[in-house]
Design a protein around this motif. Sequence first.
Motif, PDB file in Angstrom:
ATOM      1  N   ILE A  89       0.822  -1.210   0.000  1.00  0.00           N
ATOM      2  CA  ILE A  89       0.000   0.000   0.000  1.00  0.00           C
ATOM      3  C   ILE A  89       0.855   1.259   0.000  1.00  0.00           C
ATOM      4  CG2 ILE A  89      -1.914  -1.158   1.160  1.00  0.00           C
ATOM      5  CD1 ILE A  89      -1.101   0.103   3.748  1.00  0.00           C
ATOM      6  N   SER A  90       2.143   1.130   0.316  1.00  0.00           N
ATOM      7  CA  SER A  90       3.009   2.313   0.269  1.00  0.00           C
ATOM      8  C   SER A  90       3.078   2.881  -1.144  1.00  0.00           C
ATOM      9  CB  SER A  90       4.415   1.968   0.762  1.00  0.00           C
ATOM     10  OG  SER A  90       5.103   1.132  -0.164  1.00  0.00           O
ATOM     11  N   GLU A  92       0.654   2.967  -3.306  1.00  0.00           N
ATOM     12  CA  GLU A  92      -0.575   3.721  -3.520  1.00  0.00           C
ATOM     13  C   GLU A  92      -0.581   5.026  -2.728  1.00  0.00           C
ATOM     14  OE1 GLU A  92      -4.504   4.450  -4.970  1.00  0.00           O
ATOM     15  OE2 GLU A  92      -2.888   3.117  -5.619  1.00  0.00           O
ATOM     16  N   LEU A  93       0.053   5.006  -1.547  1.00  0.00           N
ATOM     17  CA  LEU A  93       0.028   6.177  -0.673  1.00  0.00           C
ATOM     18  C   LEU A  93       1.144   7.179  -0.964  1.00  0.00           C
ATOM     19  CD1 LEU A  93      -0.868   4.436   2.731  1.00  0.00           C
ATOM     20  CD2 LEU A  93      -2.405   5.542   1.077  1.00  0.00           C
ATOM     21  N   TYR A 161      -6.748  -3.662   2.293  1.00  0.00           N
ATOM     22  CA  TYR A 161      -6.544  -2.604   1.304  1.00  0.00           C
ATOM     23  C   TYR A 161      -5.550  -3.038   0.228  1.00  0.00           C
ATOM     24  CZ  TYR A 161      -5.868   2.127  -0.528  1.00  0.00           C
ATOM     25  OH  TYR A 161      -5.817   3.231  -1.340  1.00  0.00           O
TER      26      TYR A 161
END
Length: 438
Positions: A89-90, A92-93, A161
């Motif tokens: 998810i990093s 995406e963030l 997520y």
Amino acid sequence: MLLAFFGIWRRPEGFKLDLLLKSPADYLVVAYLLWIIYTTGDYVSTAKAMIPFAGFYFASAIGLDSLKRMSTFLNCWVVGLIVVAIFGISTELGFELAPGSSSLTASFFGRLALNTWIYNNPNALGHGVVIILPLAYFWFVWKRGVLLRTLGFFGIAAGAYCVYLTQSKGAYLCGAAAATAGLLFRKARYVQVFLITVMMTAGIGALKLLPRMESLSAKEDGIEGRLMIWQLAYNAMQSTFSGEGWKRFEAWIETEQYGLIKKATHGSYVNVGADLGYPGLFLFVGILYACFRTVLQTRPAEDDLQAQRIQRALLTLVSGYAASAWMIDRAYHTDYFFIAGVCAAYHRVMSGRIASSSENSEEPVSAEVSDSAGAGGLTTGGDGGQTLVLAAESADVVPRDFSLSWRRLGLGDMTLIAVSFYAVVYCWHYLMTNFIQI
């Protein structure tokens, strides 16, 4: 692995060859590896390639000789998956922890992938991480304190997520199967019926709301290609019976855009059947059967939360792998042998407690199993008597309701393995010829 074997060799209790064959799964794993060597040929080279698989399995089965050590092992497993989800998810963030993942994700049209050797495509990442949803619940949330529950919910959120971003339909189904198996375990019959009803109605409806899950149809290019490969693999298994040899089956299909291309089998059962034939698939399914029977049949004491927690964690791992094996190639990954190894270790520990209980049954002492990992000791009860309080990993004196009397494969086991094997082959044939929309 070498350090693990050195530790086993140097431990105070030492190492004996009879430790290699202490659980039913041990015999099946040895037979499976020997069959791979036999059917592949080139015996020396193939035997060398099997050494890591045997090493990872037996290092786990022998080295994890207490519940405390199994807990440490599973701690690493669960935390490791949470870290993978954070890395995912990093991207995406906006703070990419695995450099190159953004461009890799773009090449998959926005489906999340990690620029690592294992998780370098969306399906691999999705199937690898999705098991954290039920696993983190049973490991960090179920009957835990506030701090661990917070960590567990964080891990579940990060994993959910991450899997959502992969848009992997197979991962969604795999997670649903593992979660259902864990939630149904040891529940009252009416609760099981209710949960199954919910999963078959609201659960399927919820799955359809996820990305790319609006329909599953054989007309979809990806699924159509997989079913064609499954037919090729099925024909290879039928024509050779013993398979083409370890990693020797290749599926080539003709496409309008790229011409003749090589494709993966997209299914561990399919992969094993084509490579190792009917006997190899029988043994592959048999190892999973042994894992399931060990986990389902063991009856820890009601107050031994550590043994129960390990049991539920293993159930989710085995269920998740068995479901995932229908969708991606994980047959020759080390996690198959790790899962089988820790299940065999659990079998050794829990069946060993039966022997200890029988040997100490004449001693007038009551045993209470603590959920802590500390050492046991004597405490004085209200009547002036003494009660022996044991750590969960101790195997000196144990209550009689630890029950795992299954010690060897019998005719009934071979019959059930044969039924499971036939079910796999039947489903394989049915799915590749009669795909059903949901």
